[in-house]
Design an enzyme around this catalytic site. Structure first.
Site, short mmCIF file in Angstrom:
data_model
loop_
_atom_site.label_atom_id
_atom_site.label_comp_id
_atom_site.label_asym_id
_atom_site.label_seq_id
_atom_site.Cartn_x
_atom_site.Cartn_y
_atom_site.Cartn_z
N CYS A 61 0.84 -1.21 0.00
CA CYS A 61 0.00 0.00 0.00
C CYS A 61 0.88 1.25 0.00
CB CYS A 61 -0.92 -0.02 1.22
SG CYS A 61 -1.80 1.51 1.53
N CYS A 105 0.00 3.91 2.62
CA CYS A 105 0.42 3.45 3.95
C CYS A 105 1.86 3.87 4.24
CB CYS A 105 0.30 1.93 4.06
SG CYS A 105 -1.38 1.30 3.91
#
Length: 322
Positions: free
Chosen positions: A80, A83
């Site tokens: 991600c 993230c």
């Protein structure tokens, strides 16, 4: 992202998480062994302000810890990209807030049950747990200023509603087992307060403890001493038999219930005192309800935040309030 009102509405039911954690005791032991190795998790981060959490350790590291400090959960994954922007920012803020909250990082690829239990729709997703109750904070990477605003609201709500103020630490604080600097000499004002309490001078003790807290509002020793002195002062001269009869005759009278709760605690009936006040919060409204809630938080100070009876009562209070 809009900063959330810390109302605790929409709290997540964590009972399934707790049951799963108990069923995975073997995995938890293996995780603890890995963390104890040199360079493992136990050695990471000042005072463990940032921790990696899995399903096996969730109850201990998040649910139980949330009775003492707000826990912010960062759901993330290695693949991600957002993230990778949000994670380091949250870790930096956890160190900067110095114990105002603990950051728990959950890898969703390895902890699908937690991902599903919290109803996460996409990552990164950030939740908080206070006194065993979970609520969503925001989803996706967000500007630092807005994240700070959410964290400030979270910390304020935890302290005002549940008396959870966290455990402030200094940057670079020694890890458990390391030799730290010698303890400073005891504050003479604090020593005088202790002496007054031991001598039964409750009025003098209350004033002395307040003097300490004026200069150091987070002084845990002074907060405990003040709560003890005020409790003893409230029960002085009370006719216990009459007070209990009044409380039984007037179950909706908050003032009568507060008196008996104090008597119960002084008499060692901790769970009875907590249960009576939680029930009073449930029964009453307005100013009386707030008085009962605040008295319960005061009695939490007397018993101590790590006592399991306090943890249980905090959860009961949260269910009544929200």
């Amino acid at each position: 992202m809009q900063p959330r009102n810390m109302s605790m509405s929409g709290a997540v039911d964590l009972s399934a998480v707790k049951a799963a954690a108990e069923a995975k005791e073997k995995a938890e032991r293996a995780r603890a062994q890995r963390a104890a190795q040199p360079g493992g998790q136990q050695a990471a981060g000042a005072a463990q302000l940032v921790i990696d959490v899995d399903e096996a350790g969730f109850e201990r590291e998040v649910l139980q810890r949330s009775a003492e400090v707000p826990v912010v959960i960062d759901f993330w994954a290695e693949w991600c990209e957002p993230c990778k922007q949000l994670g380091p920012l949250l870790e930096r803020l956890a160190q900067e807030y110095a114990g105002g909250f603990v950051l728990a990082k959950v890898d969703v690829d390895r902890n699908q049950m937690l991902f599903q239990q919290f109803g996460v729709q996409g990552i990164p997703a950030v939740f908080a747990v206070i006194a065993g109750q979970a609520l969503p904070l925001f989803q996706g990477a967000a500007p630092e200023a807005q994240i700070r605003q959410v964290l400030d609201q979270l910390i304020q709500a935890a302290e005002q509603r549940f008396g959870i103020a966290g455990a402030r630490v200094e940057p670079g604080q020694a890890q458990p087992g390391e030799q730290g600097p010698p303890e400073p000499p005891e504050d003479p004002v604090l020593a005088a307060a202790h002496a007054a309490l031991d001598a039964g001078d409750l009025g003098g003790a209350v004033q002395a403890y307040r003097n300490v807290l004026d200069g150091d509002p987070q002084n845990a020793e002074a907060r405990l001493g003040l709560a003890q002195a005020e409790l003893l002062g409230r029960v002085q001269g009370v006719d216990a038999q009459r007070a209990r009869k009044d409380a039984a005759d007037r179950p909706d009278d908050a003032a009568a219930q507060l008196v008996v709760a104090d008597l119960d605690l002084v008499g060692g009936h901790v769970e009875d005192a907590f249960g009576r006040l939680v029930d009073t919060v449930r029964r009453c409204a307005g100013e009386e309800r707030e008085q009962a809630r605040l008295r319960l938080l005061e009695l939490f100070e007397v018993v101590g935040p790590e006592d399991p009876r306090v943890t249980a009562a905090r959860g009961a209070l949260a269910r009544v309030l929200f």
